[in-house]
Design an enzyme around this catalytic site. Structure first.
Site, mmCIF file in Angstrom:
data_model
loop_
_atom_site.group_PDB
_atom_site.id
_atom_site.type_symbol
_atom_site.label_atom_id
_atom_site.label_comp_id
_atom_site.label_asym_id
_atom_site.label_seq_id
_atom_site.Cartn_x
_atom_site.Cartn_y
_atom_site.Cartn_z
ATOM 1 N N THR A 180 6.870 -5.236 9.917
ATOM 2 C CA THR A 180 5.934 -4.106 9.831
ATOM 3 C C THR A 180 5.853 -3.476 11.215
ATOM 4 O O THR A 180 6.086 -4.150 12.223
ATOM 5 C CB THR A 180 4.520 -4.559 9.430
ATOM 6 N N GLU A 236 4.580 -5.496 2.912
ATOM 7 C CA GLU A 236 4.254 -6.828 2.376
ATOM 8 C C GLU A 236 4.337 -6.891 0.856
ATOM 9 O O GLU A 236 4.220 -7.957 0.260
ATOM 10 C CB GLU A 236 2.833 -7.219 2.827
ATOM 11 N N LYS A 281 -17.396 5.705 10.196
ATOM 12 C CA LYS A 281 -18.707 5.118 9.862
ATOM 13 C C LYS A 281 -19.790 5.970 10.488
ATOM 14 O O LYS A 281 -20.018 5.922 11.689
ATOM 15 C CB LYS A 281 -18.773 3.680 10.356
ATOM 16 N N TRP A 319 -19.956 5.542 4.902
ATOM 17 C CA TRP A 319 -18.535 5.666 5.210
ATOM 18 C C TRP A 319 -18.011 7.025 4.754
ATOM 19 O O TRP A 319 -18.287 7.462 3.632
ATOM 20 C CB TRP A 319 -17.727 4.565 4.499
HETATM 21 P P1 ADP Z 1 3.214 -0.058 8.333
HETATM 22 O O1 ADP Z 1 2.631 1.339 8.318
HETATM 23 O O2 ADP Z 1 2.244 -1.163 8.618
HETATM 24 O O3 ADP Z 1 4.541 -0.172 8.912
HETATM 25 P P2 ADP Z 1 3.900 0.316 5.665
HETATM 26 O O4 ADP Z 1 4.889 1.350 5.946
HETATM 27 O O5 ADP Z 1 4.195 -0.775 4.755
HETATM 28 O O6 ADP Z 1 3.544 -0.434 6.888
HETATM 29 O O7 ADP Z 1 2.541 1.054 5.344
HETATM 30 C C1 ADP Z 1 1.606 0.596 4.429
HETATM 31 C C2 ADP Z 1 0.367 1.432 4.453
HETATM 32 O O8 ADP Z 1 0.643 2.809 4.290
HETATM 33 C C3 ADP Z 1 -0.569 1.116 3.331
HETATM 34 O O9 ADP Z 1 -1.337 -0.032 3.591
HETATM 35 C C4 ADP Z 1 -1.409 2.374 3.247
HETATM 36 O O10 ADP Z 1 -2.431 2.389 4.209
HETATM 37 C C5 ADP Z 1 -0.429 3.445 3.602
HETATM 38 N N1 ADP Z 1 0.059 4.094 2.385
HETATM 39 C C6 ADP Z 1 1.222 3.886 1.744
HETATM 40 N N2 ADP Z 1 1.337 4.710 0.679
HETATM 41 C C7 ADP Z 1 0.210 5.457 0.625
HETATM 42 C C8 ADP Z 1 -0.290 6.470 -0.251
HETATM 43 N N3 ADP Z 1 0.404 6.922 -1.281
HETATM 44 N N4 ADP Z 1 -1.506 6.973 0.007
HETATM 45 C C9 ADP Z 1 -2.238 6.544 1.058
HETATM 46 N N5 ADP Z 1 -1.825 5.600 1.925
HETATM 47 C C10 ADP Z 1 -0.608 5.059 1.714
#
Ligand code: ADP
Length: 552
Positions: free
Chosen positions: A197, A341, A448, A453
């Protein structure tokens, strides 16, 4: 012959079907036999367009497997890739995992010290890289002692003189092999691929996918209410193969036999549009910034699509305005939510038969949510004490998931991230009675204000409807009275010439009647360019840092 299975004290009758472990290599084997002549088209770092077929791809993937054996690699060794979306990267996906080794895709857009951390943490033995990353590799080789070979993915004569030790040419290596092997079969629970990640806070963490989880994910991701993939599709993943396996497209496309178009390093809107048109792409996948750039380019040049039908938007929330604009171009938007994940898909926004009887405005509201869990995923929302919250579409809480394609442990990290068997996603969401989930924020992005929120995504969705804005992001700013208040940061379209004050007034107007007054951003500021993360999402952490001294 009947067989009994011992089950904690009792015996059950075993099913009498063939026992065939779920191997990743089966996906490319299937494409090679059933869709032998279906094309894979790649824009290469060499600058040209390369095309060949699934049969040729599988043949060369078998050669990759032989190369790895010749280099002396052992079961479960990690093999890194620093590569764009292209046919050689696809060959590695199958050549590496298909041999029982682990394909570790590295995001080259991460900071250099993060890349070094990742390679050293994964203990990569070999790194395959595209020529564009030669300068990066020259720096990495001095600080990544586990790597025995660096393989540049071009013909030998294109590799410049370099001080990299054990530098090999991919094409030369492959040319020495016959491709004459059969794919090995082993335990489906063996690790197949590794992806870290981006780790916006703390060090990156590795998600280690198995053959089984990857196969199960491929099946479910292709369903009509998921990506809706078919052998008649031409699919172009813009989401990189170094970002959660391009949302699984390199696995699901061979499975369904779709033609693949891999855009390589040229990810600017004109290049993508040209490829969509020339290769008659029907479906493509990317984060919202990819789509906003493409839409801007198309409107500036008065262009439209000829064959393009489905746009998958994920990685960040799809703004309603983006959905409208794509719909107007005759494109169906598939809004998906997921994370590394989760392999990575978690939910899709689609309509049921009952939804189709509802007014269009209501249907749009459903499609703008992140959607229903795909088969194999369970979801719930909980409060700070871990107590499950009601699913009424209004109450929001921490989103927890479980499923057979969801992480259990991070790679080489002792402590499991799970809480009572559930994975905490770090997202805040609502779930309605019909099961549609809507992300209101990442936990760390929630604003917040006075004990309440405010959802930054709600604010962004409303503001992004203004036609003169290219990008918007809402962040929390510390406030002496209210603890935090929302600040909207926006980027104007390049040709905007009117006053900023007028634009601000118009944006504020958009909130009227759509949002309680106390949720509306206190101030709007304009910046030249939105900072993006290594995965192309708006980099809110950086924005917060840039604006840490801002006062209302
Ligand atoms: P990272 O950003 O940690 O590298 P990912 O690319 O796996 O990991 O991102 C996951 C995160 O991206 C999710 O937990 C969420 O916050 C956000 N996310 C993914 N798809 C969407 C969506 N369609 N709408 C809103 N948020 C999203």
């Amino acid at each position: 012959m009947e067989k009994n299975i011992s089950l904690g004290g009792g015996y059950g009758l075993s099913g009498q079907m063939m026992l065939r472990p779920l191997m990743i290599s089966d996906l490319i084997k299937h494409a090679s036999s059933q869709f032998a002549t279906t094309e894979i088209v790649s824009r290469r770092v060499e600058g040209d367009i390369h095309r060949y077929t699934y049969a040729e791809c599988e043949f060369r993937a078998r050669k990759v497997s032989q190369v790895l054996a010749r280099l002396g690699l052992q079961l479960s060794d990690r093999i890194g890739t620093l590569a764009w979306n292209g046919y050689r990267h696809l060959e590695l996906y199958y050549g590496i995992s298909g041999s029982g080794l682990i394909c570790h895709t590295i995001n080259p857009r991460l900071f250099e010290d993060q890349i070094v951390f990742i390679i050293n943490h994964a203990q990569d033995q070999v790194i395959f890289f595209d020529l564009s990353f030669l300068a990066l590799v020259e720096k990495l080789q001095a600080v990544c002692p586990s790597v025995q070979y660096w393989v540049c993915m071009v013909d030998e004569d294109l590799i410049p003189i370099s001080k990299i030790p054990n530098l090999l040419s991919y094409e030369t290596l492959l040319s020495k092999e016959s491709g004459d092997i059969t794919w090995p079969v082993f335990d489906e629970n063996l690790a197949a691929a590794l992806c870290y990640t981006s780790g916006t806070t703390g060090n990156p963490k590795g998600a280690l996918f198995s053959h089984r989880s990857t196969r199960l994910h491929a099946y479910v991701s292709a369903l009509p209410d998921s990506f809706d993939m078919s052998a008649s599709d031409t699919i172009m993943p813009v989401v990189p193969m170094f970002h959660v396996n391009a949302w699984g497209i390199p696995y699901s496309s061979p499975m369904v036999g779709a033609k693949l178009v891999l855009p390589g390093p040229q990810l600017d809107a004109p290049s993508l549009f040209e490829l969509i048109q020339s290769e008659e792409v029907t479906m493509s996948l990317g984060v919202p910034t990819v789509w906003s750039n493409l839409l801007l380019h198309m409107s500036e040049n008065d262009q439209s699509f000829t064959h393009f039908k489905k746009a998958v938007v994920g990685g960040s929330a799809c703004p309603p305005k983006m959905m409208d604009s794509l719909n107007h171009l005759g494109v169906r938007v598939i809004h998906a939510w997921g994370m590394t994940e989760l392999s990575p898909l978690g939910t899709f926004a689609t309509l049921t038969g009952a939804d189709l009887k509802k007014p269009i405005s209501e249907q749009n509201r459903i499609l703008q949510k992140q959607g229903r869990a795909l088969f194999g995923i369970e979801m719930k929302i909980v409060n700070e004490d871990g107590l499950e919250l009601v699913q009424d579409g209004v109450t929001f809480g921490n989103l927890m998931v479980k499923g057979s394609c969801v992480i259990n442990n991070y790679f080489r990290v002792e402590e499991s991230p799970l809480i009572d068997g559930w994975f905490p996603t770090g997202d805040v969401a609502t779930i309605d009675a019909a099961g549609n989930m809507q992300i209101t924020d990442r936990t760390k992005d929630v604003i917040k204000s006075g004990g309440e929120w405010i959802s930054s995504i709600d604010i962004e969705n409303i503001a992004s409807a203004h036609p003169d804005l290219l990008a918007v992001a809402c962040i929390a700013i510390a406030h002496p009275k209210w603890q935090e208040r929302p600040l909207l940061v926006a980027v104007k379209k390049p040709n905007y010439i009117r006053s900023e004050q007028l634009l601000k007034e118009e944006i504020w107007q958009l909130f009227q009647g759509k949002m309680a007054k106390w949720c509306v951003p206190d101030e709007i500021i304009f910046i030249e360019e939105m900072p993006l993360t290594a995965t192309g999402k708006i980099f809110k952490l950086k924005l917060r840092d840039l604006l840490k001294d801002f006062q209302f």
